[in-house]
Motif scaffolding. Structure first.
Motif, short mmCIF file in Angstrom:
data_model
loop_
_atom_site.label_atom_id
_atom_site.label_comp_id
_atom_site.label_asym_id
_atom_site.label_seq_id
_atom_site.Cartn_x
_atom_site.Cartn_y
_atom_site.Cartn_z
N GLU A 1 0.93 -1.18 -0.04
CA GLU A 1 -0.05 0.02 0.21
C GLU A 1 0.87 1.27 0.03
OE1 GLU A 1 -2.50 -0.31 3.29
OE2 GLU A 1 -3.20 -2.39 2.62
N ASP A 2 1.95 1.20 0.60
CA ASP A 2 2.81 2.21 0.69
C ASP A 2 3.54 2.95 -0.45
OD1 ASP A 2 4.24 -0.04 1.21
OD2 ASP A 2 6.00 1.16 1.43
N ILE A 3 3.27 1.87 -1.58
CA ILE A 3 3.94 2.35 -2.94
C ILE A 3 2.78 2.53 -4.07
CG2 ILE A 3 6.08 1.86 -2.47
CD1 ILE A 3 5.61 -0.61 -4.25
N PHE A 4 1.41 2.60 -3.55
CA PHE A 4 0.26 2.65 -4.41
C PHE A 4 0.40 4.15 -5.08
CE2 PHE A 4 -3.17 -0.12 -2.11
CZ PHE A 4 -2.67 -1.23 -2.78
N PRO A 5 0.13 4.25 -6.47
CA PRO A 5 0.26 5.56 -7.21
C PRO A 5 -1.20 6.44 -6.73
CG PRO A 5 -0.45 3.99 -8.50
CD PRO A 5 -0.31 3.17 -7.23
N VAL A 6 -1.01 6.79 -5.50
CA VAL A 6 -2.47 7.57 -5.04
C VAL A 6 -2.82 8.75 -5.88
CG1 VAL A 6 -3.55 8.55 -3.04
CG2 VAL A 6 -2.09 6.45 -2.91
N PHE B 1 0.01 8.62 -16.99
CA PHE B 1 0.61 7.94 -16.01
C PHE B 1 2.00 7.16 -16.35
CE2 PHE B 1 1.86 4.86 -12.16
CZ PHE B 1 2.30 5.90 -11.47
N ASP B 2 3.29 7.25 -16.01
CA ASP B 2 4.24 6.39 -16.35
C ASP B 2 4.38 5.02 -15.79
OD1 ASP B 2 6.63 5.16 -17.31
OD2 ASP B 2 7.97 6.79 -16.92
N LEU B 3 3.54 4.20 -15.99
CA LEU B 3 3.11 3.00 -15.54
C LEU B 3 4.48 2.07 -15.63
CD1 LEU B 3 1.21 1.22 -14.00
CD2 LEU B 3 0.43 0.27 -16.14
N ASP B 4 5.17 2.16 -16.71
CA ASP B 4 6.41 1.39 -16.62
C ASP B 4 7.41 1.75 -15.65
OD1 ASP B 4 5.50 0.17 -18.78
OD2 ASP B 4 6.44 1.26 -20.27
N SER B 5 7.55 2.87 -15.41
CA SER B 5 8.24 3.43 -14.13
C SER B 5 7.91 3.07 -12.74
CB SER B 5 8.55 4.94 -14.34
OG SER B 5 9.47 5.28 -13.24
N HIS B 6 6.63 2.98 -12.58
CA HIS B 6 5.96 2.73 -11.30
C HIS B 6 6.25 1.12 -11.10
CE1 HIS B 6 3.23 2.39 -8.08
NE2 HIS B 6 2.45 1.28 -8.61
N ILE B 7 6.21 0.30 -12.41
CA ILE B 7 6.46 -1.19 -12.29
C ILE B 7 7.76 -1.50 -11.74
CG2 ILE B 7 6.58 -3.26 -13.74
CD1 ILE B 7 3.78 -2.46 -14.81
N THR C 1 9.59 0.40 -9.75
CA THR C 1 9.45 0.50 -8.48
C THR C 1 9.06 -0.53 -7.76
OG1 THR C 1 9.39 3.04 -8.78
CG2 THR C 1 8.75 2.25 -6.58
N ILE C 2 8.06 -1.04 -8.22
CA ILE C 2 7.25 -2.15 -7.72
C ILE C 2 8.42 -3.31 -7.45
CG2 ILE C 2 5.71 -3.99 -7.95
CD1 ILE C 2 3.82 -2.07 -8.91
N ARG C 3 9.09 -3.61 -8.66
CA ARG C 3 10.16 -4.68 -8.84
C ARG C 3 11.26 -4.45 -7.94
NH1 ARG C 3 10.74 -5.19 -15.24
NH2 ARG C 3 8.82 -6.04 -15.83
#
Length: 396
Positions: free
Chosen positions: A39-44, A283-289, A291-293
């Protein structure tokens, strides 16, 4: 009153994971049980902005939508599939309420009472529940870290003539393994030979820890585009609350699933679909992914290193190359099902391995989720868990 429920409800079972999640809502419990993202890295802010754009687009955004899904979103999914080597089009993409609904809709249109489904063993327990609810007989194929054993698969395809084979070949749930390229091709070749469908479940494929490795989806190998039905979800890469998944495959199957969906819920939330469209567009979803990885890899290594220090005579596990789970095999004298209640009393939760098995369960196995808890909570939770598992005289 004795209510006259339909006979098929006799096969309905409560989900072991969901039952555990009810208990773990207590603040003092550190949960390694559910497959929860961090939850702490959700793209709120990105999600909030996306919904603002939906509400700014006019009242029509609040209207009923197409059963198949919001067309601009399906076009974006098509592009996403192309990047994975999967040929699709908006016409053979169905947007669903999570990928769990795909399993249900596909089973609904394919399974009659007594039909056979082949799966790995262990496999996703909620899929097993769905198959059983439609009266299917689920048969396990011998599997190892490379995937299904080709010889056993061939024997069981010949013997049972199943309606389909259900697999999670990339970062599987529960054991986190990745099928080898050879085993993937073997499965497809055999299903071509015996004219059997494959349901490829890929909820975790984007969460890979090593960028230099490539795990080719079965759907991309299906050059005939006739035998693989592929499903995935945005629950792991964006947020679960959007409840947005999708399925692509042969057009005849997708159209039949759409008819089943019309009888189920008309369409998945058009509001959420449109918000997701704006998010994917802006939104830059690839960059967010990425971060998740990175974050999940860090959390996984903390759990891995903790177990490694205890020695392989106590716990054995293969390091996952992605996904959200670590599958652990404990000393044979440890019964993880029997110990769960003690663990929760100690303030930590996990999922015992037994419910994931099709055949004879291994009661000394358990699944740990490393994505949800912070690094500090993982360390604390592992301390609590091991204090329970290492108590003497845990026998079956």
């Amino acid at each position: 009153m004795n209510y006259p429920f339909a006979s098929r409800t006799q096969s309905f079972e409560s989900s072991a994971v969901r039952d555990i999640l009810k208990v773990t809502q207590q603040a003092h419990v550190i949960s390694f049980a559910g497959g929860l993202p961090a939850e702490d890295i959700f793209p709120v802010e990105a999600v909030r902005t996306a919904y603002d754009k939906v509400f700014s687009s006019g009242n029509n955004a609040l209207q009923y939508g197409l059963t198949e899904g919001f067309i601009p979103l399906r076009e974006m999914i098509q592009t996403k599939m192309e990047r994975k080597g999967i040929t699709s089009s908006p016409e053979n993409i169905l947007v669903t309420t999570g990928s769990q609904q795909v399993i249900d809709l596909f089973s609904r249109i394919m399974l009659s009472e007594g039909d056979v489904v082949l799966t790995e063993d262990p496999t996703y327990l909620s899929a097993l529940q769905v198959f059983h609810s439609y009266g299917a007989e689920v048969i396990a194929v011998h599997s190892d870290q490379e995937g299904m054993d080709p010889e056993d698969l061939k024997v069981k395809l010949e013997q049972y003539q199943p309606k389909f084979v259900y697999v999670i070949p990339t970062f599987s749930n529960p054991d986190g393994k990745v099928w080898s390229a050879e085993r993937r091709q073997h499965l497809l070749d055999l299903c071509y030979q015996y004219n059997i469908l494959i349901l490829e479940d890929d909820p975790y494929g984007d969460i890979q820890f090593h960028d230099d490795e490539y795990y080719q989806p079965l759907a991309s190998l299906d050059e005939k585009r006739t035998h693989v039905v592929y499903t995935s979800t945005f629950s792991k890469s964006v947020v679960p609350a959007l409840r947005t998944g999708w399925v692509t495959g042969p057009i005849e199957i997708i159209q039949m699933m759409a008819k089943a969906k019309q009888m189920n819920d008309l369409h998945s939330s058009s509001l959420d679909q449109q918000a997701l469209y704006y998010l994917l567009r802006d939104f830059d979803l690839d960059s967010h992914i990425q971060t998740i990885r990175r974050e999940y890899y860090l959390r996984m290594t903390i759990m891995r290193d903790y177990l490694a220090k205890l020695g392989t005579d106590l716990f054995k596990c293969a390091e996952p190359k992605g996904g959200m789970f670590m599958w652990v095999e404990a000393n044979e004298e440890i019964n993880t099902t029997a110990l769960l209640h003690q663990a929760v009393e100690k303030g930590v939760a996990f999922v015992p391995g037994a419910p994931f098995y099709v055949g004879q369960p291994k009661y000394n196995t358990f699944r740990l989720n490393f994505s949800h808890s912070s690094p500090e909570r993982i360390q604390e939770g592992m301390d609590r868990l091991v204090s329970v598992l290492l108590k003497p005289a845990h026998s079956k």
